[in-house]
Write a protein that holds these residues in place. Structure first.
Motif, PDB file in Angstrom:
ATOM      1  N   UNK A 143      -5.624   0.855  -0.361  1.00 62.15           N
ATOM      2  CA  UNK A 143      -7.035   1.182  -0.590  1.00 62.15           C
ATOM      3  C   UNK A 143      -7.942  -0.035  -0.378  1.00 62.15           C
ATOM      4  N   UNK A 144      -7.622  -0.806   0.671  1.00 60.19           N
ATOM      5  CA  UNK A 144      -8.265  -2.096   0.878  1.00 60.19           C
ATOM      6  C   UNK A 144      -9.772  -1.994   1.030  1.00 60.19           C
ATOM      7  N   UNK A 145     -10.259  -1.063   1.863  1.00 63.79           N
ATOM      8  CA  UNK A 145     -11.695  -0.993   2.109  1.00 63.79           C
ATOM      9  C   UNK A 145     -12.465  -0.649   0.842  1.00 63.79           C
ATOM     10  N   UNK A 146     -11.929   0.260   0.039  1.00 65.64           N
ATOM     11  CA  UNK A 146     -12.584   0.607  -1.218  1.00 65.64           C
ATOM     12  C   UNK A 146     -12.632  -0.604  -2.145  1.00 65.64           C
ATOM     13  N   UNK A 147     -11.534  -1.336  -2.216  1.00 69.75           N
ATOM     14  CA  UNK A 147     -11.487  -2.505  -3.104  1.00 69.75           C
ATOM     15  C   UNK A 147     -12.447  -3.596  -2.632  1.00 69.75           C
ATOM     16  N   UNK A 148     -12.531  -3.810  -1.330  1.00 65.45           N
ATOM     17  CA  UNK A 148     -13.468  -4.806  -0.826  1.00 65.45           C
ATOM     18  C   UNK A 148     -14.908  -4.408  -1.139  1.00 65.45           C
ATOM     19  N   UNK A 161      -6.589 -12.471  -7.378  1.00 66.88           N
ATOM     20  CA  UNK A 161      -5.334 -12.951  -6.817  1.00 66.88           C
ATOM     21  C   UNK A 161      -5.079 -12.390  -5.430  1.00 66.88           C
ATOM     22  N   UNK A 162      -5.392 -11.111  -5.240  1.00 65.72           N
ATOM     23  CA  UNK A 162      -5.232 -10.501  -3.917  1.00 65.72           C
ATOM     24  C   UNK A 162      -6.114 -11.215  -2.883  1.00 65.72           C
ATOM     25  N   UNK A 163      -7.343 -11.508  -3.268  1.00 64.83           N
ATOM     26  CA  UNK A 163      -8.269 -12.162  -2.339  1.00 64.83           C
ATOM     27  C   UNK A 163      -7.736 -13.525  -1.917  1.00 64.83           C
ATOM     28  N   UNK A 205      -2.599 -19.197  -9.823  1.00 64.16           N
ATOM     29  CA  UNK A 205      -2.313 -19.140  -8.401  1.00 64.16           C
ATOM     30  C   UNK A 205      -0.937 -18.553  -8.096  1.00 64.16           C
ATOM     31  N   UNK A 206       0.031 -18.805  -9.002  1.00 67.29           N
ATOM     32  CA  UNK A 206       1.378 -18.323  -8.720  1.00 67.29           C
ATOM     33  C   UNK A 206       1.704 -17.054  -9.484  1.00 67.29           C
ATOM     34  N   UNK A 207       0.700 -16.402 -10.066  1.00 67.47           N
ATOM     35  CA  UNK A 207       0.959 -15.173 -10.807  1.00 67.47           C
ATOM     36  C   UNK A 207       1.319 -14.035  -9.879  1.00 67.47           C
ATOM     37  N   UNK A 208       2.151 -13.138 -10.393  1.00 62.92           N
ATOM     38  CA  UNK A 208       2.381 -11.883  -9.684  1.00 62.92           C
ATOM     39  C   UNK A 208       1.143 -11.029  -9.808  1.00 62.92           C
ATOM     40  N   UNK A 209       0.802 -10.267  -8.763  1.00 65.30           N
ATOM     41  CA  UNK A 209      -0.267  -9.302  -8.886  1.00 65.30           C
ATOM     42  C   UNK A 209       0.303  -7.988  -9.365  1.00 65.30           C
ATOM     43  N   UNK A 233      -3.389  -9.498   0.152  1.00 66.81           N
ATOM     44  CA  UNK A 233      -1.986  -9.076   0.189  1.00 66.81           C
ATOM     45  C   UNK A 233      -1.362  -9.237  -1.180  1.00 66.81           C
ATOM     46  N   UNK A 234      -0.367  -8.409  -1.449  1.00 70.48           N
ATOM     47  CA  UNK A 234       0.332  -8.465  -2.726  1.00 70.48           C
ATOM     48  C   UNK A 234       1.333  -9.612  -2.718  1.00 70.48           C
ATOM     49  N   UNK A 235       1.985  -9.818  -3.862  1.00 66.14           N
ATOM     50  CA  UNK A 235       2.916 -10.926  -3.992  1.00 66.14           C
ATOM     51  C   UNK A 235       4.076 -10.812  -3.009  1.00 66.14           C
ATOM     52  N   UNK A 236       4.443  -9.577  -2.637  1.00 64.49           N
ATOM     53  CA  UNK A 236       5.542  -9.396  -1.690  1.00 64.49           C
ATOM     54  C   UNK A 236       5.095  -9.508  -0.237  1.00 64.49           C
ATOM     55  N   UNK A 237       3.814  -9.834  -0.027  1.00 64.88           N
ATOM     56  CA  UNK A 237       3.301 -10.010   1.322  1.00 64.88           C
ATOM     57  C   UNK A 237       2.779  -8.747   1.964  1.00 64.88           C
TER      58      UNK A 237
END
Length: 333
Positions: free
Chosen positions: A97-102, A81-83, A209-213, A88-92
């Motif tokens: 920890x973006x680099x680690x997650x990628x 969902x973030x991808x 698609x419209x789920x909260x993360x 970005x999260x649901x609140x924008x």
């Protein structure tokens, strides 16, 4: 043959000197860290390095024991969902920890893996071994010395480069240690259900698609029953020990009046959560009422090792999620 490993992270101060480690057995483990980082960074780095250290045996499934629900949910639920939202999260707001997650997202592609949550600091041999090594690495960085990187995984290549703990900061490299020539003695696998072959791709965990993360498992459920579920979660020691998850449950204007009569702000409550060593707490619902369309009042009896208490929580529903706005507890005679 399934590789069973525990992955864990540690931070002294959170943030502060931080370490990570994964552990299979005494001849197969690795650790590292940074001069400044968070516990969640350590947890994520341990999982990333485990995938990278086993990339030369992609046919071997991984069964990862982890005491961080944040890490498990990031990888198995929230990342797709973030991808789709541009990380970005649901609140924008940008994902932490973006680099680690990628890097993890790239490392798990095509791999077979399962995660198993284990309670931390509860005597689980593999988890305790990983925790000890992660804490040792954090302590080494605190003392400004190179941590023991461990023997690594047999046949693995160069160690994974660790991303900087902070923007603009550089992490100290972990010394390369040649893996032993002897074959790995694999830890006995815990009872588990093997992931089907079609669960190799993380896209199968994608949210609608419209789920909260990351917010709440019951985040889109405006029913009163969701309030009870989230209150139980807030009493869970594993959730209280996870600063990110606990902060998601507390309203920005949260206040608490504790059983001692002390008044706590949101920041003070989160600090108290991180310092406590609470045991299991049960919840007996007394009343559950909707005060208006977006507010609920829950009263209940809690029973913990240190005694029982009568408690009340006011929960507010906004932006598709419940958050607790006020809590009060009174010790029961």
């Amino acid at each position: 043959m399934t590789i069973v490993a525990a992955a864990d992270g540690s931070a002294l101060g959170n943030p502060g000197p931080a370490g990570w480690a994964w552990y299979v057995d005494e001849n197969c483990w690795r650790a590292g860290g940074w001069p400044h980082g968070t516990n969640n960074m350590g947890e994520l780095m341990a999982v990333l390095d485990l995938f990278k250290s086993t990339e030369h045996v992609p046919e071997e499934p991984l069964h990862i024991l982890c005491d961080s629900q944040y890490v498990i949910n990031c990888i198995t639920k929230w990342m797709p969902g973030w991808k789709r939202k541009g990380w970005r999260k649901a609140d924008g707001k940008p994902v932490l920890n973006l680099e680690l997650l990628k890097d993890i997202d790239a490392a798990i592609l095509g791999r077979k893996y399962t995660f198993e949550w284990v309670k931390g600091h509860a005597g689980h041999d593999l988890n305790e071994a990983a925790d000890d090594r992660a804490r040792d690495a954090a302590t080494a960085y605190q003392a400004k010395r190179t941590p023991n990187a461990g023997p690594g995984f047999p046949g693995a290549g160069s160690p994974t480069a660790e991303p900087a703990a902070e923007s603009g900061a550089e992490s100290d490299p972990v010394a390369t240690v040649e893996p032993p020539a002897a074959p790995m003695q694999q830890a006995p696998a815990a009872p588990m259900q093997q992931a089907p072959a079609d669960e190799v791709q993380p896209d199968l965990f994608s949210m609608l698609e419209d789920d909260l993360d990351p917010s709440f498992p019951a985040g889109r459920d405006a029913s009163l029953e969701a309030v009870v579920q989230l209150e139980r979660e807030l009493l869970d020691p594993a959730v209280r020990a996870d600063p990110l998850r606990a902060s998601e449950l507390l309203h920005p204007d949260f206040e608490e009046i504790g059983a001692s009569g002390r008044r706590l702000s949101r920041q003070e409550a989160l600090a108290m959560f991180s310092d406590e060593t609470a045991g299991h707490t049960s919840l007996e619902v007394l009343t559950l009422n909707r005060l208006d369309d977006s507010t609920a009042l829950l009263t209940y009896r809690s029973d913990a090792p240190d005694g029982s208490a009568l408690r009340s929580s006011i929960w507010q529903f906004a932006s598709g999620r419940w958050q607790v706005r006020f809590h009060q507890g009174t010790s029961e005679a």
